[in-house]
Design a protein around this motif. Structure first.
Motif, PDB file in Angstrom:
ATOM      1  N   GLY A 106       0.775  -1.246   0.000  1.00  0.00           N
ATOM      2  CA  GLY A 106       0.000   0.000   0.000  1.00  0.00           C
ATOM      3  C   GLY A 106       0.798   1.283   0.000  1.00  0.00           C
ATOM      4  N   GLU A 107       1.913   1.301   0.692  1.00  0.00           N
ATOM      5  CA  GLU A 107       2.681   2.547   0.802  1.00  0.00           C
ATOM      6  C   GLU A 107       3.942   2.555  -0.045  1.00  0.00           C
ATOM      7  N   LEU A 108       4.423   1.382  -0.414  1.00  0.00           N
ATOM      8  CA  LEU A 108       5.721   1.274  -1.078  1.00  0.00           C
ATOM      9  C   LEU A 108       5.907   2.250  -2.236  1.00  0.00           C
ATOM     10  N   ALA A 109       4.923   2.282  -3.137  1.00  0.00           N
ATOM     11  CA  ALA A 109       5.181   2.923  -4.429  1.00  0.00           C
ATOM     12  C   ALA A 109       5.261   4.446  -4.364  1.00  0.00           C
ATOM     13  N   ILE A 110       4.757   5.064  -3.290  1.00  0.00           N
ATOM     14  CA  ILE A 110       4.919   6.531  -3.218  1.00  0.00           C
ATOM     15  C   ILE A 110       6.376   6.876  -2.894  1.00  0.00           C
ATOM     16  N   VAL A 111       7.083   5.921  -2.282  1.00  0.00           N
ATOM     17  CA  VAL A 111       8.443   6.209  -1.813  1.00  0.00           C
ATOM     18  C   VAL A 111       9.389   6.247  -3.024  1.00  0.00           C
ATOM     19  N   GLY A 112      10.069   7.346  -3.194  1.00  0.00           N
ATOM     20  CA  GLY A 112      11.028   7.467  -4.297  1.00  0.00           C
ATOM     21  C   GLY A 112      10.496   8.178  -5.527  1.00  0.00           C
ATOM     22  N   VAL A 113       9.193   8.431  -5.584  1.00  0.00           N
ATOM     23  CA  VAL A 113       8.657   9.095  -6.783  1.00  0.00           C
ATOM     24  C   VAL A 113       9.118  10.562  -6.846  1.00  0.00           C
ATOM     25  N   ALA A 114       8.985  11.277  -5.734  1.00  0.00           N
ATOM     26  CA  ALA A 114       9.365  12.701  -5.762  1.00  0.00           C
ATOM     27  C   ALA A 114      10.846  12.888  -6.117  1.00  0.00           C
ATOM     28  N   PRO A 115      11.784  12.127  -5.511  1.00  0.00           N
ATOM     29  CA  PRO A 115      13.176  12.307  -5.943  1.00  0.00           C
ATOM     30  C   PRO A 115      13.408  11.883  -7.392  1.00  0.00           C
ATOM     31  N   ALA A 116      12.705  10.837  -7.879  1.00  0.00           N
ATOM     32  CA  ALA A 116      12.890  10.460  -9.294  1.00  0.00           C
ATOM     33  C   ALA A 116      12.477  11.631 -10.188  1.00  0.00           C
ATOM     34  N   ILE A 117      11.401  12.333  -9.802  1.00  0.00           N
ATOM     35  CA  ILE A 117      10.953  13.481 -10.602  1.00  0.00           C
ATOM     36  C   ILE A 117      11.943  14.644 -10.465  1.00  0.00           C
ATOM     37  N   ALA A 118      12.395  14.909  -9.245  1.00  0.00           N
ATOM     38  CA  ALA A 118      13.371  15.998  -9.054  1.00  0.00           C
ATOM     39  C   ALA A 118      14.651  15.707  -9.838  1.00  0.00           C
ATOM     40  N   ASN A 119      15.057  14.435  -9.844  1.00  0.00           N
ATOM     41  CA  ASN A 119      16.257  14.062 -10.597  1.00  0.00           C
ATOM     42  C   ASN A 119      16.024  14.215 -12.101  1.00  0.00           C
ATOM     43  N   ALA A 120      14.818  13.886 -12.542  1.00  0.00           N
ATOM     44  CA  ALA A 120      14.485  14.070 -13.966  1.00  0.00           C
ATOM     45  C   ALA A 120      14.452  15.552 -14.321  1.00  0.00           C
ATOM     46  N   VAL A 121      13.941  16.372 -13.424  1.00  0.00           N
ATOM     47  CA  VAL A 121      13.902  17.820 -13.678  1.00  0.00           C
ATOM     48  C   VAL A 121      15.331  18.379 -13.777  1.00  0.00           C
ATOM     49  N   PHE A 122      16.221  17.877 -12.934  1.00  0.00           N
ATOM     50  CA  PHE A 122      17.625  18.306 -13.037  1.00  0.00           C
ATOM     51  C   PHE A 122      18.200  17.905 -14.395  1.00  0.00           C
ATOM     52  N   HIS A 123      17.921  16.678 -14.796  1.00  0.00           N
ATOM     53  CA  HIS A 123      18.436  16.198 -16.084  1.00  0.00           C
ATOM     54  C   HIS A 123      17.887  17.044 -17.233  1.00  0.00           C
ATOM     55  N   ALA A 124      16.623  17.444 -17.109  1.00  0.00           N
ATOM     56  CA  ALA A 124      16.010  18.245 -18.170  1.00  0.00           C
ATOM     57  C   ALA A 124      16.567  19.668 -18.198  1.00  0.00           C
ATOM     58  N   THR A 125      16.740  20.251 -17.027  1.00  0.00           N
ATOM     59  CA  THR A 125      16.968  21.706 -16.962  1.00  0.00           C
ATOM     60  C   THR A 125      18.340  22.107 -16.444  1.00  0.00           C
ATOM     61  N   GLY A 126      19.028  21.195 -15.730  1.00  0.00           N
ATOM     62  CA  GLY A 126      20.274  21.588 -15.061  1.00  0.00           C
ATOM     63  C   GLY A 126      20.010  22.287 -13.739  1.00  0.00           C
ATOM     64  N   LYS A 127      18.746  22.385 -13.342  1.00  0.00           N
ATOM     65  CA  LYS A 127      18.425  23.004 -12.044  1.00  0.00           C
ATOM     66  C   LYS A 127      18.065  21.931 -11.024  1.00  0.00           C
ATOM     67  N   ARG A 128      18.723  21.997  -9.890  1.00  0.00           N
ATOM     68  CA  ARG A 128      18.470  21.029  -8.828  1.00  0.00           C
ATOM     69  C   ARG A 128      17.476  21.663  -7.864  1.00  0.00           C
ATOM     70  N   VAL A 129      16.260  21.163  -7.833  1.00  0.00           N
ATOM     71  CA  VAL A 129      15.270  21.697  -6.894  1.00  0.00           C
ATOM     72  C   VAL A 129      15.235  20.774  -5.684  1.00  0.00           C
ATOM     73  N   ARG A 130      15.562  21.354  -4.535  1.00  0.00           N
ATOM     74  CA  ARG A 130      15.664  20.548  -3.303  1.00  0.00           C
ATOM     75  C   ARG A 130      14.533  20.849  -2.334  1.00  0.00           C
ATOM     76  N   ASP A 131      13.554  21.544  -2.837  1.00  0.00           N
ATOM     77  CA  ASP A 131      12.495  22.072  -2.007  1.00  0.00           C
ATOM     78  C   ASP A 131      11.163  21.746  -2.692  1.00  0.00           C
ATOM     79  N   LEU A 132      10.414  20.796  -2.131  1.00  0.00           N
ATOM     80  CA  LEU A 132       9.146  20.415  -2.772  1.00  0.00           C
ATOM     81  C   LEU A 132       8.046  21.401  -2.412  1.00  0.00           C
ATOM     82  N   PRO A 133       7.023  21.540  -3.273  1.00  0.00           N
ATOM     83  CA  PRO A 133       6.906  20.941  -4.593  1.00  0.00           C
ATOM     84  C   PRO A 133       7.722  21.719  -5.635  1.00  0.00           C
ATOM     85  N   ILE A 134       7.982  21.072  -6.774  1.00  0.00           N
ATOM     86  CA  ILE A 134       8.761  21.700  -7.843  1.00  0.00           C
ATOM     87  C   ILE A 134       7.799  22.540  -8.681  1.00  0.00           C
ATOM     88  N   THR A 135       7.596  23.766  -8.256  1.00  0.00           N
ATOM     89  CA  THR A 135       6.673  24.654  -8.967  1.00  0.00           C
ATOM     90  C   THR A 135       7.467  25.512  -9.950  1.00  0.00           C
TER      91      THR A 135
END
Ligand code: MCN
Ligand code: MOS
Length: 763
Positions: free
Chosen positions: A729-758
């Protein structure tokens, strides 16, 4: 009470047994509106209560003027701290004996905005709403600490029990050739289930019935009983259908106490439903967190040291600890490690459990930091995770029960096409959309506890299962039908599962993704013993057609009983019961240790004190996952869209892959909301939640969600549960936000360390 006669319509071959893809047996009732939710009971003489909440975050109630409200049409009573009956303090969820002092669910001393200060009860809901608006509360306001960033908040209280250390983390960090250090923040987030909190309370003498959505009937019944000083058996909780909880519905809360007091004082059943804004302060959401993660590594990306410091917020008078080092301490092999945590008091409702409390924010820190390390040393983010793969639990120093994380990385990468990724940030694009590919891992411990169930084989050959456990959408009804069907040897269609009534055999909390493992185990045991009785009768009763056969065992399948060799009689279960003169067979099964006393049982089902540690014995037990996520970032506007998700997950054996996949997708969707949308915003003058509704507190809608592919890589894990499953039930939420933040860094070169990534964080 309504009988929850739940049958499914679309069983296809193979779907009925454990492991089959049976559709939710409660689905049609929920979708057609036939399912009756707690506050939909039509009771004679029902009165309606509406809460009045504090408008300041800190101070004292000076006076409450109830004159106008009392004179308003239809008003039956106005409750204030002065007029409400006095309750006793109840034990906490560990069962710690409470202090011997009165408890008042309406506050004079205010420690957060939205605290209940009064309630109006009227003949109709509209009259109660109108009169509640006439209650005038005056306050002496004192300065408040609105959130973690408030200068007055300070460093907080060290929670020594959270400290995890081995080796010389500071020394190894200081001498490491490569060093990473960054701070990661997550905001207050809310469970926002579709069905708001609310209840109907009815007293008949000293017997209390509460219809209330509940993740823990027995725990909540105990709290009500202790508040009112009545025996536990006098309180009945009824909760057959629940419109989501996500952690927010496990405890009896002060609004429940108000409704039960009103019902007692009035001698009528009382219904109290929270408004959507009130749900934001009626139960705390996920605590805001701050973490600093430092990693020391060699030039090949091999980790030498991790130093982790975390802080989470709690309320002024309650203690919520969000375990921020939980993933940090087990995900990667490191010879030196230090994690410590403080808790800071702010003027807010006490935060609480929200899908993967602890693991969720913890993973945001470590899974972002490892990505930063990958870029620092120039190693692929997937490769660096494999180089630091933990072959055993680095903290408990025990073997994993099962850890299919390497398989998850390999399978997910293959399906996603990770090999085609170019590592340079901003190197992949589609027109003015920057494309980013990110990876992150997740984990959740296998929490184990005991459960019990009754299985009855009825005269018509159908099977009935009873348990005071619950289904808030996860699939409990369905997987227990499958378990009983397979074990007894009938079609799932012929099993009726009854849940959600504290009169049924007991179950502990539905939290920490434990219920499926606990209850399939209990139903398996009860069903096995019912089957033994059935076969025993068939063999031993002189009236049985099998009596002359002198067989020592028989086979039950598809509701029929016969000899294993296929010769001799073959009769339906109904015919057999008729011939031996029985109208049913009943068996209770539980997973408690054999020598358990009634006190042990009470403690097990009404507190969380007896849960088994996930590192008990020789093994460390966890579910694991790897998320591969693609984002598209509009170069001009900074808007982020998640365009592809492939996740590979290890939850051991799946009781029902269709439902597990649905659970995983739900977790991933919640993770997308956390990454891009969700943030409780507090007004800095009065400490109020400003966006306390579903128009302003944004959760993902269909348009925000791409196709999500989930792949099971689990294998049966008999160290984790009776049937080999781990938590889902809870497993799959774990790691989604960092995977997205890491993808955003890969896309933009900007490391957002403060959620949400607005978007303002990207332009
Ligand atoms: N399952 C499976 N195989 C396994 C384990 C589970 O097929 N090995 C499937 C079953 O359908 C089972 C479901 O997954 O019913 C969840 O099982 P489990 O992981 O044991 O979790 P619980 O039943 O204890 O459910 C609680 C968990 C938690 S703690 C939160 S928070 C959460 C969640 O489930 N809240 C939810 N999922 C939710 N789903 C819905 N729809 N609504 C919520 O509020
Ligand atoms: Mo789940 S947050 O453990 O109810």
């Amino acid at each position: 009470m309504t009988v929850h006669n739940i049958r499914h319509g679309d069983a296809s071959d193979g779907a009925e047994a454990v492991g089959g893809r049976l559709s939710r047996v409660d689905g049609p009732a929920k979708i057609t509106g036939a399912a009756k939710y707690a506050v939909e009971q039509q009771l004679e003489g029902l009165a309606y209560a509406v809460l009045v909440e504090s408008t300041i975050a800190s101070g004292k109630v000076r006076a409450i003027d109830t004159n106008a409200a009392e004179a308003a049409p239809g008003v039956l009573q106005v409750l204030t701290p002065d007029t409400i009956i006095s309750l006793r303090t109840a034990a906490d969820w560990f069962g710690t004996p409470p202090p011997d002092k009165p408890y008042c669910p309406l506050a004079r001393d205010i420690s957060f905005s939205g605290q209940h200060v009064a309630a109006v009860v009227a003949e109709t809901f509209e009259q109660a709403v109108a009169a509640a608006a006439l209650v005038k509360v005056s306050y002496d306001e004192t300065p408040s600490i609105v959130d973690l960033s408030d200068a007055k908040a300070g460093d907080g209280i060290p929670i020594d029990a959270m400290t995890k250390e081995w080796g010389d983390a500071q020394g190894a960090f200081a001498s490491a050739p490569v060093r990473i250090c960054a701070a990661y923040n997550t905001p207050r987030e809310y469970q926002a289930p579709m069905e708001p909190h609310g209840l109907i309370a009815r007293w008949e003498g000293d017997q209390l019935t509460v219809w209330e959505p509940s993740q823990w009937l027995d725990g909540m019944a105990r709290t009500y009983a202790e508040w009112f000083g009545v025996p536990f058996e006098n309180v009945r909780l009824v909760s057959p259908y629940i419109g989501g909880g996500f952690g927010s519905k496990a405890l009896a809360l002060s609004h429940g106490a108000v409704a039960a007091c009103a019902a007692k004082m009035l001698g009528r059943p009382v219904r109290l439903v929270m408004t959507r804004p009130q749900t934001f302060t009626g139960y705390g959401g996920r605590a805001a967190t701050r973490q600093t993660v430092t990693i020391g590594a060699d030039r090949q990306g091999k980790i030498q040291s991790i130093v982790h410091r975390g802080v989470n917020e709690t309320s002024m008078d309650g203690m919520w600890v969000e375990p921020l080092g939980s993933v940090t301490s087990i995900m990667y092999a490191t010879p030196n490690f230090s994690s410590r945590q403080n808790v800071v008091r702010v003027n807010s409702v006490m935060p609480g459990a929200m899908r993967a409390p602890g693991e969720n924010p913890s993973a945001f820190g470590i899974e972002s930091a490892i990505d930063e390390l990958a870029y620092e040393v120039g190693i692929d983010p997937l490769e660096i995770r494999l180089r630091n793969y933990a072959e055993q639990d680095p903290h408990a120093k025990k073997a994993w029960s099962t850890r299919q994380l390497r398989e998850a990385f390999a399978t997910g990468a293959e399906r996603f096409g990770w090999a085609r990724r170019t590592s340079e940030p901003r190197s992949m694009r589609d027109g003015n959309q920057l494309i980013g590919w990110g990876v992150a891992a997740g984990t959740y411990p296998v929490r184990r506890a005991y459960g019990e169930a009754i299985v009855r084989i009825l005269a018509d050959g159908s099977v009935e299962v009873e348990s005071s456990s619950i289904d808030m959408g996860q699939g409990t009804y369905t997987i227990l039908a499958q378990t009983a069907a397979e074990t007894v040897g009938v079609r799932a269609d012929d099993v009726v599962v009854k849940l959600g009534d504290s009169r049924f055999p007991r179950a502990g909390v539905t939290g920490g993704s434990r219920l499926a493992g606990v209850m399939t185990g209990a139903v398996y045991k009860a069903a096995t013993s019912a089957l033994d009785q059935l076969v025993g009768l068939a063999i031993s009763d002189p009236r049985s057609p099998f009596h002359a056969l002198q067989a020592n065992t028989l086979v039950v399948a598809n509701g029929r009983i016969g000899s294993p060799r296929g010769d001799g009689p073959d009769v339906s279960i109904a015919e057999l019961l008729k011939s031996v003169g029985r109208d049913h067979i009943e068996a209770t099964g539980d997973t408690m240790p054999a020598n358990s006393t009634p006190e042990d049982r009470y403690k097990n089902y009404t507190t969380i004190a007896m849960a088994l540690p996930h590192t008990e014995g020789d093994y460390s037990r966890h579910s694991w996952c790897a998320h591969f996520i693609e984002v598209r970032v509009d170069e001009d506007f900074g808007t982020v869209r998640v365009s592809r998700v492939v996740s590979a997950l290890d939850s051991g054996r799946l009781y029902n892959p269709k439902l597990a996949e649905s659970q995983w997708k739900g977790g991933i969707i919640m993770g997308i909301g956390q990454a891009l949308l969700e943030e409780g915003i507090v007004d800095r003058r009065h400490g109020r939640i400003v966006n306390n509704n579903l128009a302003d507190y944004l959760v993902p809608t269909n348009a925000d969600i791409p196709d999500i592919e989930v792949i099971s890589v689990g294998i049966p894990d008999l160290h984790s549960s009776v049937l080999g499953g781990k938590g889902v039930g809870e497993l799959a939420i774990v790691g989604v936000a960092p995977a997205i933040a890491n993808a955003v860094f890969h896309a933009t070169g900007k490391r957002v360390r403060d959620l949400p990534i607005t978007l303002e964080k990207l332009i």
